[in-house]
Design an enzyme around this catalytic site. Structure first.
Site, short mmCIF file in Angstrom:
data_model
loop_
_atom_site.label_atom_id
_atom_site.label_comp_id
_atom_site.label_asym_id
_atom_site.label_seq_id
_atom_site.Cartn_x
_atom_site.Cartn_y
_atom_site.Cartn_z
N HIS A 5 0.84 -1.20 0.00
CA HIS A 5 0.00 0.00 0.00
C HIS A 5 0.87 1.25 0.00
O HIS A 5 2.06 1.19 0.29
CB HIS A 5 -0.92 0.01 1.23
N LYS A 31 -0.70 4.68 4.56
CA LYS A 31 -1.59 3.72 5.24
C LYS A 31 -1.03 3.42 6.62
O LYS A 31 0.10 2.95 6.75
CB LYS A 31 -1.73 2.43 4.43
#
Lengths: 253, 253, 253, 253
Positions: free
Chosen positions: A145, A149
């Site tokens: 990600h 995040k």
């Protein structure tokens, strides 16, 4: 014609859902719900807007919900009690709330779907992983990600590991004598999960399966949330045939 | 013609090196060393075999060593003192031994190469990673090996992380507010390393770089040790031009 | 302080460049050029806007050009004649124009850069590919783009194949007895290029190298054009040291 | 105990199957068939060897066949007529022969399996691809093999493309205005197949699916033929429950 109400019409997902519904020949948007109505909304003529459940006197077949965790339970209850089939993309329902809503749906004799993830590639990945783990019990999950995040591993990766753990036969796992070691990642019921966080990346997950002399890899990439609309479309197509309130898009793929 | 001695001729790498040398038009195998000679060896006519350094009275240009850690230091010393340029694939030399050998090579006026890894794909990966880290300071390493590999992370992955750490500018790294977390892998000077262990896999490494709106990935796969021969070939081609005893195949690529 | 003029300030790349320049401590935007000025432009106080080269009486060190093919030659000529170092991201200059501009730069004693691609991952990929092809002469290119891209292979893939062809030694290529076959892709000087066109994809390229027992893969993913700003930043950092008008960002990486 | 005969016991697959059967607790090798018996065979005591079908008077439950195309039809017929359930890994049966064998199996009231591919990763890939193509009609196939493979695309890639073509809804395919072009690969019923041939590679296939804002990739790697034994094991486990002679391992996964 399926008559549809969209709850959360002013949000990004609500707006995308509105475009989707407009593009479907057998669907008609009859109502739109948002606590704070936005004057810039450009809805089809005849769509009734309302900002309080009490003001909703519209008959509809389907209630699509992309609102907020604090509202989703009351909204879904309202939909079921008014014989509208719920398609719920809002997160926040806990297990007891889901049970209560499933009972209510059974009493009212209607089906519906609660889907934590409408991304088809992610949902298919989980479906395939469940099947593959029967034959390839040795598996690891790598999710990647963007650098912002905050949590790791991702919720989807944890769910993927759970699916592997439930599906594989523990007796078939290749024993590893390696000591526990930070490089080996997080351990969820014996499945290793590795989380990569890098700028440039969006949301990606891969599952690596290995067996004697071969490997199988399933990967999904989510580049933007427009991808969710394919899943919502499948839900709209299938929801009239459902006889229960189910959880998870994979149940109808 | 380059005259070559292979030390460790009875091992797997020694045998492969013998085949390589036979295939090179400008090379001639003049000697072969192994403590325990094997009658099944099928060497070119004229190759002198010996099982003790004392018995070696052969003149050669190059000494290629694939023996054992306990022998490599004495072997290399012997080669240098007899004006043979060493190409050392045997592991086990420590830093002080390497310094001593480098001094000895300087005194004797010859060059040579000590290479912990002759796999070209792995060595090129490290070379490229060094360059890429200048422009993409955000990087993570994923290495994947067969289920029997006992250590993690792999030595190559650790070396790769060190190269990134030395090459990148710490000020350019994207800050992450994520708490330390087992899913995030092992941390080597701020570089995350993830180790996958699965049956079927052999030896693989990938480095993921991410920057605003883009990603760069460098991956190498080693399927079997025959791959090392390409690196040995490069070393044989270059060693006569070296003026120092260098460490690392990347220095001559 | 480096004084900078941005030509093409109203375009997407021009706007992003403006933000980049504002964020750099040693740079100052002194002028902005666009044929059709846009009132909504929110430029730093003191930036002079002009819509015709004749109206430009600003002294600057660097001219950054993201305009249109029909204007780029005249713009670059203007910049060089006024002792501004050009950083040219606009496409459309042909070989004879580039030669003319290089001569003009030599006469005026200034350096500069013409870069068909400012994406660092793509430029580094090409740099690494050039190096790798010396040791891995067997290589194939796979490029993947969105379904709307009309041409195939991509210009970057063709350039990549040319780099491989120039760098590798033709004698080292593994002979293949396979007949020519549509599945084998397009052939550029013996290098196979495969073009994938799928919705969801953005712009991606990978180069696969194979040798005995091993493989090396270099991949780059461009998710959006914001990635170009990293390359522009490198160009701004380096352009004052250049003594020639060079072509290709790889020359300064 | 399942009593098993292995036909083709002297070949590589036959030998591996013998080891597999020895390792299974509920299986017993009772016979082994090979036209040219090899004295070096080290079979369990009590295993009857025969080199002609006429000499086979052994009762068995399962006949596993890894022989040659010229023998497989007669062998399978023999097995069925003697009430042995066939597991056929030998290639070379044509459609009319398969029909005849299926009729014969029905008459004799036994099931069995003919599997062109016992590699679990390849078979699962095809199973998942069939499912994914319903939701991701836009797909391309990339297969990668060693440089010596003479044909392209691979048989597995063609079969994969056929599965996609049968499973997807043609109305859902994203239209591409791109002209036909060698870089776009071979076209099988609208599915593009790309074949890579490089030294170092073994046998690999990936299927790329793309949809709005997301991608799904399924990849399998076969490193060596030992991988086939997992598929043979599944066939041995399931064959006693089969009521028909089926084609394709995917039918029982």
């Amino acid at each position: 014609m399926k008559k549809i109400i969209i709850a959360g019409i002013t949000g990004s997902m609500g707006k995308q859902t509105e475009k989707l519904v407009s593009s479907l020949k057998d669907c008609e948007l009859v109502g739109a719900f948002a606590p704070h109505l936005d004057d810039n909304l450009d809805l089809p003529a005849g769509t009734k807007l309302f900002s309080d459940l009490k003001d909703c006197d519209i008959e509809a077949d389907i209630w699509i919900d992309f609102t907020v965790p604090s509202a989703v339970f009351e909204n879904t209850k309202f939909a079921i009690e008014h014989k509208m089939r719920p398609i719920i993309g809002t997160s926040g329902l806990d297990d007891s709330q889901i049970s209560e809503l499933q009972n209510l749906a059974a009493i009212n004799g209607i089906g519906g779907i609660i889907a934590p993830n409408f991304g088809l590639s992610a949902v298919l990945l989980m479906k395939f992983v469940k099947e593959a783990a029967k034959y390839f019990p040795d598996a690891e999950v790598i999710e990647m990600h963007h650098a912002d995040k905050l949590d790791a591993p991702s919720g989807t990766a944890i769910k993927t590991a759970q699916i592997i753990a439930e599906s594989r036969n523990p007796e078939d796992i290749t024993e590893k004598t390696l000591e526990q070691n930070p490089a080996r990642g997080a351990d969820y019921e014996g499945i290793k999960i590795h989380s990569v966080r890098l700028p440039g990346y969006v949301a990606h997950e891969q599952v690596l399966f290995g067996g004697p002399g071969e490997a199988l890899t399933i990967r999904q990439d989510s580049f933007d949330r427009s991808s969710f609309m394919q899943g919502v479309k499948v839900a709209i197509e299938q929801v009239m045939n459902l006889t229960k309130l189910i959880v998870g898009l994979e149940k109808i793929l």
